[in-house]
Design a protein around this motif. Structure first.
Motif, PDB file in Angstrom:
ATOM      1  N   UNK A 139     -15.159  75.713 105.246  1.00 54.56           N
ATOM      2  CA  UNK A 139     -13.915  76.483 105.112  1.00 54.56           C
ATOM      3  C   UNK A 139     -12.876  76.064 106.150  1.00 54.56           C
ATOM      4  N   UNK A 140     -11.628  76.053 105.723  1.00 49.06           N
ATOM      5  CA  UNK A 140     -10.510  75.772 106.620  1.00 49.06           C
ATOM      6  C   UNK A 140      -9.666  77.036 106.680  1.00 49.06           C
ATOM      7  N   UNK A 141      -9.636  77.641 107.842  1.00 52.99           N
ATOM      8  CA  UNK A 141      -8.817  78.834 108.029  1.00 52.99           C
ATOM      9  C   UNK A 141      -7.455  78.418 108.570  1.00 52.99           C
ATOM     10  N   UNK A 142      -6.427  78.856 107.918  1.00 47.56           N
ATOM     11  CA  UNK A 142      -5.071  78.539 108.327  1.00 47.56           C
ATOM     12  C   UNK A 142      -4.522  79.726 109.107  1.00 47.56           C
ATOM     13  N   UNK A 143      -4.031  79.446 110.322  1.00 47.67           N
ATOM     14  CA  UNK A 143      -3.473  80.480 111.190  1.00 47.67           C
ATOM     15  C   UNK A 143      -1.962  80.333 111.204  1.00 47.67           C
ATOM     16  N   UNK A 144      -1.280  81.435 110.967  1.00 48.54           N
ATOM     17  CA  UNK A 144       0.177  81.448 110.998  1.00 48.54           C
ATOM     18  C   UNK A 144       0.628  82.533 111.963  1.00 48.54           C
ATOM     19  N   UNK A 145       1.295  82.109 113.037  1.00 49.04           N
ATOM     20  CA  UNK A 145       1.789  83.033 114.058  1.00 49.04           C
ATOM     21  C   UNK A 145       0.692  83.983 114.512  1.00 49.04           C
ATOM     22  N   UNK A 146      -0.489  83.404 114.745  1.00 47.55           N
ATOM     23  CA  UNK A 146      -1.606  84.171 115.264  1.00 47.55           C
ATOM     24  C   UNK A 146      -2.387  84.954 114.228  1.00 47.55           C
ATOM     25  N   UNK A 147      -1.991  84.888 112.984  1.00 52.69           N
ATOM     26  CA  UNK A 147      -2.672  85.643 111.941  1.00 52.69           C
ATOM     27  C   UNK A 147      -3.389  84.701 110.992  1.00 52.69           C
ATOM     28  N   UNK A 148      -4.638  85.027 110.693  1.00 58.20           N
ATOM     29  CA  UNK A 148      -5.429  84.235 109.759  1.00 58.20           C
ATOM     30  C   UNK A 148      -4.943  84.537 108.344  1.00 58.20           C
ATOM     31  N   UNK A 149      -4.511  83.491 107.645  1.00 58.85           N
ATOM     32  CA  UNK A 149      -4.006  83.669 106.285  1.00 58.85           C
ATOM     33  C   UNK A 149      -5.122  83.755 105.250  1.00 58.85           C
ATOM     34  N   UNK A 208      -4.680  71.532 111.060  1.00 62.11           N
ATOM     35  CA  UNK A 208      -5.071  72.948 111.174  1.00 62.11           C
ATOM     36  C   UNK A 208      -6.482  73.134 111.730  1.00 62.11           C
ATOM     37  N   UNK A 209      -7.341  72.119 111.609  1.00 59.98           N
ATOM     38  CA  UNK A 209      -8.701  72.255 112.144  1.00 59.98           C
ATOM     39  C   UNK A 209      -8.834  71.690 113.555  1.00 59.98           C
TER      40      UNK A 209
END
Length: 134
Positions: free
Chosen positions: A55-65, A103-104
């Motif tokens: 899994x690739x978790x994408x973080x946007x402005x500190x929040x996991x999308x 992102x990783x």
């Protein structure tokens, strides 16, 4: 500092060797999932630590999308492998792996297209956003 072009060169050479092993055995034109499983078998038989569909978790402005993407293979926690079985590698495939690396935080990626008459021209090595022909 070592030249980035040669980052993890022994490991990437071993992985690329498995690309040829699988290609020579199975040939072109099968589903990506078939090549993924065959590569997994080859890489594990070499004693390498291999993870599938990571899994690739994408973080946007500190929040996991949320988990929206998966890398095909991750070898030794360092080299991301993205497998394709398409007419030809396009810019969108290169951008995909570059984004996955970003992102990783992984240092290196290999993109391989098994639907080819010449595998050599269908392998791309991506280091820190740079794309190299093999």
């Amino acid at each position: 500092m070592p030249n980035e072009q040669f980052l993890h060169s022994d490991l990437t050479q071993a992985i690329i060797g498995t690309f040829y092993e699988v290609y020579n055995e199975l040939g072109p034109g099968l589903l990506e999932s078939i090549y993924e499983q065959a590569l997994y078998i080859e890489l594990e038989s070499m004693g390498l630590r291999v993870q599938r569909q990571v899994p690739i978790n994408v973080i946007y402005k500190g929040m996991d999308l949320g988990m929206g993407y998966r890398m095909d293979l991750l070898i030794e926690g360092l080299v991301l492998v993205e497998i394709k079985s398409v007419d030809m590698i396009s810019n969108v495939h290169l951008k995909q792996i570059q984004t996955y690396l970003k992102v990783t935080g992984k240092p290196l990626g290999l993109l391989v297209n098994f639907n080819s008459t010449d595998l050599k021209d269908s392998i791309k090595r991506i280091v820190n956003g740079h794309v190299d022909d093999i």
